[in-house]
Motif scaffolding. Structure first.
Motif, mmCIF file in Angstrom:
data_model
loop_
_atom_site.group_PDB
_atom_site.id
_atom_site.type_symbol
_atom_site.label_atom_id
_atom_site.label_comp_id
_atom_site.label_asym_id
_atom_site.label_seq_id
_atom_site.Cartn_x
_atom_site.Cartn_y
_atom_site.Cartn_z
ATOM 1 N N THR B 213 0.834 -1.202 0.000
ATOM 2 C CA THR B 213 0.000 0.000 0.000
ATOM 3 C C THR B 213 0.873 1.258 0.000
ATOM 4 O OG1 THR B 213 -1.787 -1.154 1.123
ATOM 5 C CG2 THR B 213 -1.806 1.255 1.254
ATOM 6 N N LEU B 214 1.900 1.280 0.851
ATOM 7 C CA LEU B 214 2.766 2.462 0.913
ATOM 8 C C LEU B 214 3.514 2.660 -0.405
ATOM 9 C CD1 LEU B 214 4.037 2.216 4.591
ATOM 10 C CD2 LEU B 214 2.959 4.233 3.549
ATOM 11 N N THR B 215 3.994 1.584 -0.997
ATOM 12 C CA THR B 215 4.706 1.698 -2.275
ATOM 13 C C THR B 215 3.796 2.283 -3.343
ATOM 14 O OG1 THR B 215 6.030 -0.239 -1.722
ATOM 15 C CG2 THR B 215 5.981 0.417 -4.041
ATOM 16 N N ARG B 216 2.556 1.783 -3.405
ATOM 17 C CA ARG B 216 1.614 2.303 -4.402
ATOM 18 C C ARG B 216 1.290 3.773 -4.126
ATOM 19 N NH1 ARG B 216 -3.452 -0.148 -4.612
ATOM 20 N NH2 ARG B 216 -3.256 -0.999 -2.521
ATOM 21 N N TYR B 217 1.153 4.104 -2.839
ATOM 22 C CA TYR B 217 0.843 5.494 -2.503
ATOM 23 C C TYR B 217 1.981 6.433 -2.912
ATOM 24 C CZ TYR B 217 -0.105 9.753 -0.001
ATOM 25 O OH TYR B 217 -0.310 11.079 0.289
ATOM 26 N N PHE B 218 3.213 6.054 -2.590
ATOM 27 C CA PHE B 218 4.349 6.923 -2.937
ATOM 28 C C PHE B 218 4.472 7.073 -4.458
ATOM 29 C CE2 PHE B 218 6.125 5.426 1.315
ATOM 30 C CZ PHE B 218 5.823 6.614 1.963
ATOM 31 N N GLU B 219 4.207 5.984 -5.185
ATOM 32 C CA GLU B 219 4.248 6.063 -6.654
ATOM 33 C C GLU B 219 3.156 6.994 -7.185
ATOM 34 O OE1 GLU B 219 5.892 1.508 -7.522
ATOM 35 O OE2 GLU B 219 3.851 2.075 -8.132
ATOM 36 N N ASP B 220 1.948 6.806 -6.665
ATOM 37 C CA ASP B 220 0.815 7.596 -7.159
ATOM 38 C C ASP B 220 1.010 9.086 -6.902
ATOM 39 O OD1 ASP B 220 -0.494 5.343 -8.007
ATOM 40 O OD2 ASP B 220 -1.827 5.207 -6.282
ATOM 41 N N THR B 221 1.604 9.414 -5.767
ATOM 42 C CA THR B 221 1.697 10.825 -5.359
ATOM 43 C C THR B 221 3.070 11.410 -5.654
ATOM 44 O OG1 THR B 221 2.367 10.119 -3.137
ATOM 45 C CG2 THR B 221 0.005 10.527 -3.505
ATOM 46 N N ASP B 222 3.969 10.576 -6.148
ATOM 47 C CA ASP B 222 5.338 11.027 -6.430
ATOM 48 C C ASP B 222 5.969 11.660 -5.190
ATOM 49 O OD1 ASP B 222 7.598 11.290 -7.950
ATOM 50 O OD2 ASP B 222 6.973 13.176 -8.896
ATOM 51 N N THR B 223 5.783 11.031 -4.065
ATOM 52 C CA THR B 223 6.387 11.507 -2.818
ATOM 53 C C THR B 223 7.250 10.392 -2.243
ATOM 54 O OG1 THR B 223 4.501 10.753 -1.485
ATOM 55 C CG2 THR B 223 4.430 13.029 -2.304
ATOM 56 N N ARG B 224 7.910 10.704 -1.124
ATOM 57 C CA ARG B 224 8.790 9.741 -0.463
ATOM 58 C C ARG B 224 8.497 9.747 1.036
ATOM 59 N NH1 ARG B 224 12.304 7.421 -3.449
ATOM 60 N NH2 ARG B 224 13.686 6.957 -1.716
ATOM 61 N N PRO B 225 8.932 8.733 1.757
ATOM 62 C CA PRO B 225 8.613 8.660 3.192
ATOM 63 C C PRO B 225 9.011 9.931 3.958
ATOM 64 C CG PRO B 225 9.558 6.571 2.469
ATOM 65 C CD PRO B 225 9.655 7.512 1.300
ATOM 66 N N GLY B 226 10.133 10.551 3.566
ATOM 67 C CA GLY B 226 10.608 11.735 4.288
ATOM 68 C C GLY B 226 9.723 12.953 4.132
ATOM 69 N N ASP B 227 8.760 12.891 3.211
ATOM 70 C CA ASP B 227 7.881 14.043 2.985
ATOM 71 C C ASP B 227 6.789 14.169 4.051
ATOM 72 O OD1 ASP B 227 9.319 14.592 0.718
ATOM 73 O OD2 ASP B 227 7.955 13.512 -0.617
ATOM 74 N N TYR B 228 6.688 13.184 4.947
ATOM 75 C CA TYR B 228 5.596 13.205 5.931
ATOM 76 C C TYR B 228 6.144 13.331 7.347
ATOM 77 C CZ TYR B 228 3.252 11.871 1.763
ATOM 78 O OH TYR B 228 2.782 11.898 0.474
#
Lengths: 335, 335
Positions: B213-228
């Motif tokens: 789920t997290l991988t798909r979310y980061f791909e969809d939003t073009d973000t990375r874990p450090g952005d949150y």
């Protein structure tokens, strides 16, 4: 965009439609009045699996893959699937769907699950959250009997008010465009519990909930039972259907020959020994997908209220002497 | 109006917000690191009821009524409630809610249920289907233990990888307007089953689903874990959290100090004998409602990914030797 209509009803104004549907059933269901309506009849209800639970999952897979085939899409194209069943922790659905990598939201509404999943899929598409959504549910006589009542080998006697859990599954794919059946309105059910504690008379436990949902729907839309070609509850059976008619008639709402119950449509009570009729979430799902949707597509029905009813008990709550909370969700379907 | 973002993520553009929330817990949870965060701590976890199941329903009622109080609304104003729990046929929710006459849609996502119900409530409001929606879930150590594992009086030994089902409930009321926490995006989980069959190591069974789920979310939003500011899973516990970090790091996604697991936040593993950490849908619900939402409200956190994880097994599927399908749903929360 969804719009509220009255106190409890939602109008789906973006025009979501049924893109494909399928109904599959077991041997007994395939020998009933709706023989010939189903996509497949499985005479071997073990589905060649090692457990009844696995058999139910296999049945649900059959409905799912056939509905997607009819819609001309692959599982990877589905944005979201709403799935549920009667088994503890909805495992019939979980284990059916674990091979498909589809975004899944498990739903529990007991025998009301087909209306619930269909309503949610319609809302997901109407809102723009999904381009393609699906609704699926199943039940299996053998997995349900041993979970809710007795092991089959015990050979327990059934009471006259008992209903027969259908071995059946139905699936509907919802999207935009095309000429499929339109999903027009939704009324979400409220729990109604009149104190019925007899787990062998679930029709009586659910009828007040169906009356509540239908009453609210008629109020919200300023319509009457006679305005629809078909009002189909599922599954109140013989006892619950009579009770629903009585409850509504007290409010001046008369259900006439346009009223049917999916539990009474699936089986022939005279010859099939199902006592008060069919039940299980696969029952209304199979009747919807095998009979009602095709009738709307062929123009034989134009405006239908599909009102699936659920008895929200568990084996634990029944053993603890709790009464049976009922619920009923409504979806309006038109050409 | 919801808008799709990438393959799997939905943006809620109508700006639904949290109007009120509440978390209630049992004695043990009230003695943990989050003591002082909860609306109520019940030292008597029987809730003065005759069964653990009734106690869990009572706990859920407490969260529900307090959240509605905080939102300043009555149950009759709610357009729809999404509720679920771990018990067979979701009876903790059903019996909790039968007195309130609220339109109810039962949800089943095991320990992911708080994210699932919150996502559905947010979508219902965002779409216009509801003006006011609520999400509620609960778990109770004693009702869960006897259903999924052993009767408490049996005194079974717990393995080091086992998690402790929280006695807790959380409820969120969602609507438009105000200055509450915004519900921004949703990613619905897919079932991931890597073949784990140990019902005492559910963290390992769920971690791959959280990674998916997290991988798909980061791909969809073009973000990375450090952005949150915070990525909160719930509830992977110690084993599952380590595994999630490893799985994501293989994809180049590094979870740093902004990553927490609700199961590790609720209890102190050093002193509270909970082995791998907390679990149960009440765990992430109580941490969300008691700790995370208030932190966003106070401006201590600005952008949070709440990723509740579920192990979709049943006692029957475990006894039949089935592996444990995992799922994880994501909701993005901002100031």
């Amino acid at each position: 965009m969804a719009e509220r209509k009255g106190a409890s009803t939602v109008t789906l104004s973006a025009r979501p439609r049924v893109l494909g549907h399928a109904a599959v059933v077991g041997k007994k269901e395939g020998e009933g009045p709706l023989a010939g309506c189903f996509d497949a009849v499985f005479d071997d209800v073990t589905m060649e699996k090692e457990s009844w639970e696995q058999a139910e999952s296999a049945l649900q897979k059959e409905a799912f893959t056939r509905a997607l085939d009819h819609a001309g899409i692959s599982p990877s194209q589905l944005d979201v699937l709403f799935a549920g069943d009667l088994l503890d922790q909805c495992t019939a659905s979980t284990f059916a769907m674990r091979d498909y990598s589809v975004p899944l939201l498990g739903q529990y509404g007991a025998c009301s699950t087909m209306a619930q999943t269909l309503a949610m899929a319609a809302l997901a598409v109407d809102s723009g959250a999904a381009d393609l959504a699906a609704a699926v549910t199943s039940s299996h006589f053998c997995s349900a009997e041993r979970q809710f009542r007795y092991p089959l080998t015990y050979g327990g006697q059934r009471t006259p008010t008992a209903q027969w859990t259908a071995t059946a599954s139905g699936c509907v794919v919802v999207g935009m465009g095309g000429k499929g059946v339109r999903l027009r309105e939704i009324t979400v059910g409220r729990i109604v519990d009149m104190g019925v504690t007899d787990a062998n008379n679930m029709g009586a436990a659910m009828a007040p909930a169906a009356a509540d949902t239908l009453t609210r729907y008629f109020e919200d839309t300023d319509t009457r039972p006679g305005d629809y070609d078909l009002i189909a509850t599922g599954d109140l059976g013989a006892c619950g259907s009579s009770l629903l008619k009585e409850l509504l008639s007290r409010k001046g709402l008369l259900l006439g020959s346009n009223y049917r119950d999916c539990g009474l449509m699936l089986f022939d009570r005279e010859t099939q020994d199902v006592h008060a009729g069919g039940s299980g979430c696969g029952c209304s799902a199979a009747v919807l997908c095998g009979k009602i949707l095709p009738q709307i597509e062929r123009g034989e029905l134009h405006d239908v209220l599909f009102v699936a009813t659920g008895a929200l008990l568990s084996a634990t709550s029944a053993r603890q002497g709790e009464s049976i909370p009922g619920i009923a969700h409504l979806v309006r379907l038109t050409k």
